[in-house]
Enzyme design. Structure first.
Site, PDB file in Angstrom:
ATOM      1  CE  LYS A   1      20.967 -54.824 -11.146  1.00  0.00           C
ATOM      2  NZ  LYS A   1      21.162 -55.420 -12.322  1.00  0.00           N
TER       3      LYS A   1
ATOM      4  CG  ASN B   1      25.850 -46.525  -0.920  1.00  0.00           C
ATOM      5  OD1 ASN B   1      24.564 -46.278  -1.064  1.00  0.00           O
ATOM      6  ND2 ASN B   1      26.289 -47.107  -0.086  1.00  0.00           N
ATOM      7  NE  ARG B   2      24.421 -45.776  -9.682  1.00  0.00           N
ATOM      8  CZ  ARG B   2      23.135 -46.630  -9.556  1.00  0.00           C
ATOM      9  NH1 ARG B   2      23.442 -47.431  -8.422  1.00  0.00           N
ATOM     10  NH2 ARG B   2      22.105 -46.643 -10.113  1.00  0.00           N
ATOM     11  CG  LEU B   3      31.177 -45.284  -3.037  1.00  0.00           C
ATOM     12  CD1 LEU B   3      31.434 -45.072  -1.861  1.00  0.00           C
ATOM     13  CD2 LEU B   3      32.193 -44.097  -3.878  1.00  0.00           C
ATOM     14  CG  HIS B   4      30.174 -48.882  -9.694  1.00  0.00           C
ATOM     15  ND1 HIS B   4      29.118 -49.427  -9.029  1.00  0.00           N
ATOM     16  CD2 HIS B   4      29.626 -47.674 -10.201  1.00  0.00           C
ATOM     17  CE1 HIS B   4      27.979 -48.797  -9.300  1.00  0.00           C
ATOM     18  NE2 HIS B   4      28.330 -47.599 -10.275  1.00  0.00           N
TER      19      HIS B   4
END
Length: 214
Positions: A9, A191-194
């Site tokens: 997701k 890009n999972r750079l939360h």
């Protein structure tokens, strides 16, 4: 084996930047809470996970409902004789967490739990429907029971006993106030750079704000 490695997701609904946050985590929590509420995602916005260290040394988490929050902390209610209540009595260091998937947000709160006053517990208990009051009395929470019928029969007996009477709060049932020491806000990003922003309470009664790597 159920392989979930291809579950993916992309999180792209919002951002969490230092330039747009208050100095106090309770103010940010209040903002997020009502934004989730206004989003109308069908979520039970006050549902939270409470994690404790049990008497057996194992951590255990369960979902309960947040009933109040303020600058003092976060309040929920339970049976003090339950597994949860005994764990907190033995070790008041607990963790609360909220996951609001509709807005791709998570809040993790580390704090110390303490019993609310009898007046606070009485006032909340008095606001509950009679069925919930009787349920709190009839249930020896976390204890083994022989059957569902056993519980329902006991409830029927209580309904007769308290018919047309004021139902008193049992002494073993009441609130916990969780005083926060750390509050982390997580906002899903692409890009999972939360975004992860942590507030840590300091000895000078202020909050230190830090960004954490995702």
């Amino acid at each position: 084996m159920n392989d979930l490695s291809n579950y993916r997701k992309s999180y792209e609904k919002s951002e969490l930047l230092e330039s747009n946050i208050p100095e106090d985590p309770i103010n940010l929590f209040n903002r997020w809470f009502h934004e989730v509420e206004d989003f109308d995602s069908g979520e039970e916005v006050n549902a939270m996970t409470v994690a404790t260290i049990g008497l057996d040394g194992f951590p255990k988490s369960r979902v309960v409902l947040l009933k109040k929050f303020s600058e003092e902390g976060f309040v929920f209610y339970t049976n003090y004789n339950s597994e949860k209540g005994k764990a907190i009595a033995n070790n008041p260091n607990i963790c609360l967490s909220f996951f609001w998937h509709g807005l791709e947000r998570q809040v993790i709160i580390k704090g110390i739990a303490q019993k609310t006053s009898a007046i606070v517990s009485d006032n909340y208990f008095d606001s509950r429907p009679d069925g919930s009051k009787l349920g709190a009395i009839v249930s020896n929470q976390s204890e083994v029971v022989p059957s569902r019928v056993f519980l329902e029969d006991n409830l029927k007996d209580l309904e007769k006993e308290y018919e047309s009477m004021v139902i008193p709060r049992p002494e073993h049932w009441g609130g916990f106030l969780v005083v926060p020491l750390e509050v982390e806000f997580w906002q899903g990003r692409a890009n999972r750079l939360h975004d992860r922003i942590r507030y840590k309470y300091q000895d000078d009664y202020t909050w230190k704000i830090e960004r954490l790597s995702p």
